[in-house]
Design a protein around this motif. Sequence first.
Motif, PDB file in Angstrom:
ATOM      1  N   HIS A  29       1.127  -0.996  -0.005  1.00 37.41           N
ATOM      2  CA  HIS A  29      -0.202   0.219   0.010  1.00 37.41           C
ATOM      3  C   HIS A  29       0.491   0.940  -0.100  1.00 37.41           C
ATOM      4  O   HIS A  29       0.054   2.915  -0.406  1.00 37.41           O
ATOM      5  N   VAL A  30       2.143   1.044   0.473  1.00 41.84           N
ATOM      6  CA  VAL A  30       2.740   1.986   0.917  1.00 41.84           C
ATOM      7  C   VAL A  30       3.421   2.501  -0.312  1.00 41.84           C
ATOM      8  O   VAL A  30       3.592   3.906  -1.000  1.00 41.84           O
ATOM      9  N   SER A  31       4.096   1.116  -1.139  1.00 44.73           N
ATOM     10  CA  SER A  31       4.236   1.892  -2.561  1.00 44.73           C
ATOM     11  C   SER A  31       3.616   2.434  -4.027  1.00 44.73           C
ATOM     12  O   SER A  31       3.492   3.170  -4.860  1.00 44.73           O
ATOM     13  N   ALA A  32       2.388   1.983  -3.307  1.00 46.02           N
ATOM     14  CA  ALA A  32       0.945   2.117  -4.529  1.00 46.02           C
ATOM     15  C   ALA A  32       0.984   3.860  -4.356  1.00 46.02           C
ATOM     16  O   ALA A  32       1.335   4.279  -4.991  1.00 46.02           O
ATOM     17  N   LEU A  33       1.055   3.924  -2.880  1.00 44.86           N
ATOM     18  CA  LEU A  33       1.088   5.294  -2.362  1.00 44.86           C
ATOM     19  C   LEU A  33       1.711   6.926  -3.434  1.00 44.86           C
ATOM     20  O   LEU A  33       2.128   7.397  -3.513  1.00 44.86           O
ATOM     21  N   LEU A  34       3.330   5.752  -2.757  1.00 41.24           N
ATOM     22  CA  LEU A  34       3.998   6.825  -3.543  1.00 41.24           C
ATOM     23  C   LEU A  34       4.676   6.736  -4.843  1.00 41.24           C
ATOM     24  O   LEU A  34       4.907   8.038  -5.169  1.00 41.24           O
ATOM     25  N   ILE A  60       8.674  14.596   0.331  1.00 40.09           N
ATOM     26  CA  ILE A  60       7.837  13.383   0.950  1.00 40.09           C
ATOM     27  C   ILE A  60       8.182  13.289   2.240  1.00 40.09           C
ATOM     28  O   ILE A  60       9.490  13.042   2.394  1.00 40.09           O
ATOM     29  N   GLY A  61       7.532  13.120   2.928  1.00 39.60           N
ATOM     30  CA  GLY A  61       7.769  13.048   5.081  1.00 39.60           C
ATOM     31  C   GLY A  61       7.114  11.424   5.235  1.00 39.60           C
ATOM     32  O   GLY A  61       6.338  11.505   3.999  1.00 39.60           O
ATOM     33  N   VAL A  62       7.488  10.706   6.170  1.00 41.01           N
ATOM     34  CA  VAL A  62       6.219   9.054   6.340  1.00 41.01           C
ATOM     35  C   VAL A  62       6.128   9.443   7.975  1.00 41.01           C
ATOM     36  O   VAL A  62       7.365   9.712   8.414  1.00 41.01           O
ATOM     37  N   THR A 115       0.799   0.131  14.587  1.00 40.49           N
ATOM     38  CA  THR A 115      -0.743  -0.054  15.394  1.00 40.49           C
ATOM     39  C   THR A 115      -0.651  -1.741  15.413  1.00 40.49           C
ATOM     40  O   THR A 115      -0.884  -2.807  16.496  1.00 40.49           O
ATOM     41  N   TYR A 116      -0.005  -2.032  14.185  1.00 41.58           N
ATOM     42  CA  TYR A 116      -0.122  -3.874  13.547  1.00 41.58           C
ATOM     43  C   TYR A 116       1.082  -4.327  13.854  1.00 41.58           C
ATOM     44  O   TYR A 116       1.528  -5.163  13.023  1.00 41.58           O
ATOM     45  N   GLY A 117       2.457  -3.598  14.429  1.00 38.66           N
ATOM     46  CA  GLY A 117       3.393  -3.818  13.780  1.00 38.66           C
ATOM     47  C   GLY A 117       4.180  -3.461  12.974  1.00 38.66           C
ATOM     48  O   GLY A 117       5.167  -4.258  12.528  1.00 38.66           O
ATOM     49  N   GLN A 118       3.836  -2.724  11.802  1.00 39.03           N
ATOM     50  CA  GLN A 118       4.041  -2.775  10.411  1.00 39.03           C
ATOM     51  C   GLN A 118       5.075  -1.847  10.053  1.00 39.03           C
ATOM     52  O   GLN A 118       5.643  -0.766   8.823  1.00 39.03           O
ATOM     53  N   ALA A 119       5.259  -0.565  11.122  1.00 38.35           N
ATOM     54  CA  ALA A 119       5.511   0.955  10.942  1.00 38.35           C
ATOM     55  C   ALA A 119       7.322   0.985  10.616  1.00 38.35           C
ATOM     56  O   ALA A 119       7.517   1.315   9.017  1.00 38.35           O
ATOM     57  N   LEU A 120       8.253  -0.205  10.589  1.00 34.46           N
ATOM     58  CA  LEU A 120       9.755  -0.129  10.447  1.00 34.46           C
ATOM     59  C   LEU A 120       9.586  -0.890   8.852  1.00 34.46           C
ATOM     60  O   LEU A 120       9.714   0.195   8.152  1.00 34.46           O
ATOM     61  N   SER A 121       8.818  -2.179   8.344  1.00 35.47           N
ATOM     62  CA  SER A 121       8.875  -2.346   7.673  1.00 35.47           C
ATOM     63  C   SER A 121       8.244  -1.146   6.367  1.00 35.47           C
ATOM     64  O   SER A 121       8.584  -1.644   5.052  1.00 35.47           O
ATOM     65  N   ASN A 122       6.931  -0.633   6.741  1.00 36.86           N
ATOM     66  CA  ASN A 122       6.579   0.528   6.261  1.00 36.86           C
ATOM     67  C   ASN A 122       7.368   1.530   5.602  1.00 36.86           C
ATOM     68  O   ASN A 122       7.819   1.845   4.398  1.00 36.86           O
ATOM     69  N   THR A 123       8.397   1.926   7.040  1.00 34.56           N
ATOM     70  CA  THR A 123       9.484   2.793   6.840  1.00 34.56           C
ATOM     71  C   THR A 123      10.517   2.263   5.160  1.00 34.56           C
ATOM     72  O   THR A 123      10.743   3.006   4.878  1.00 34.56           O
ATOM     73  N   LEU A 124      10.889   0.873   5.505  1.00 32.23           N
ATOM     74  CA  LEU A 124      11.841   0.595   4.539  1.00 32.23           C
ATOM     75  C   LEU A 124      11.344   0.379   3.145  1.00 32.23           C
ATOM     76  O   LEU A 124      11.771   0.426   2.040  1.00 32.23           O
ATOM     77  N   THR A 125      10.235   0.250   3.103  1.00 35.87           N
ATOM     78  CA  THR A 125       9.868   0.233   1.403  1.00 35.87           C
ATOM     79  C   THR A 125       9.611   1.568   1.410  1.00 35.87           C
ATOM     80  O   THR A 125      10.446   2.173  -0.133  1.00 35.87           O
TER      81      THR A 125
END
Length: 313
Positions: A198-203, A216-218, A223-233
Amino acid sequence: MSNGLPMSVPSPGLPPRIRIHEVGARDGLQNEKTVVPTEVKAEFIHRLAGAGLTTIEATSFVHPKWVPQLADAEQLFPQLRDISGACLPVLVPNARGLERALDLGARRIAVFGSATESFAKANLNRTVDESLAMFEPVVDQARTAGMHVRGYLSMCFGDPWEGPVPVAQVISVARRLMDLGCDELSLGDTIGVATPGHVSALLTGLEQAGVATQSIGVHFHDTYGQALSNTLTALRHGVTTVDASAGGLGGCPYAKSATGNLATEDLVWMLEGLGIETGVDLGRLTATSVWMAGQLGRPSPSRTVKALSHQEQ
């Protein structure tokens, strides 16, 4: 790991340096049930600067009725004048907030918009269109005064009332927010539901819509333990500004399902391991979060803080 840092093993395709936009003093403390004394806030920000953070969001010039925890903005900001080497942006909701910020000599501001109608009404008591119309003169005046303007866009991935938010809808509002004259756009996963695809699609969509990745900043919640994986993306897409909160402080007072922000220490641990420069001293930052947890009377939720400090849980 003898020095409190991970082994550094760089990964191809990542930026060499990241700027951390530290939000603990504003986004973190605004959610506290009890009001943190002004002197404690000032010391917290000084300690964050001492740990090497170069962008520290200091406070908010929102009406005290709405965010009583930050009602001391006028008292706090002058206590930060001796900080050198760090930018101290402040959140302003409207023209009156900007006037207060200008009176105190603030040089960087942020406005806070929403990608969804439900959250715009809950947070700003306005529609998306009305909120953008309210921001337009604020951004104009700030830019005329030579200020740097950040535009926060919340609910970019999901909304507690509306559910998943269409990527095209977020791109449309983001483009309009940047067209007002913002220098920077922070994409907020306010309730923490984003996943890497989802992060990749939006960016990708934002880039295609002409919003430069460099602007852009992120801003991910865990909440679901996804913050670091989303940041790396996001880093793999070329994003070089990441919002994080020391010790994992904060959430969102108008979205009850939102839990804490990405902890700055957890982010720095990952970046250190990837060989990405941040300028942050992880030991000093961890000590700062342990100190702040003591002020708040509870342990830090950051896993890195727990691991490095052996604090009692």
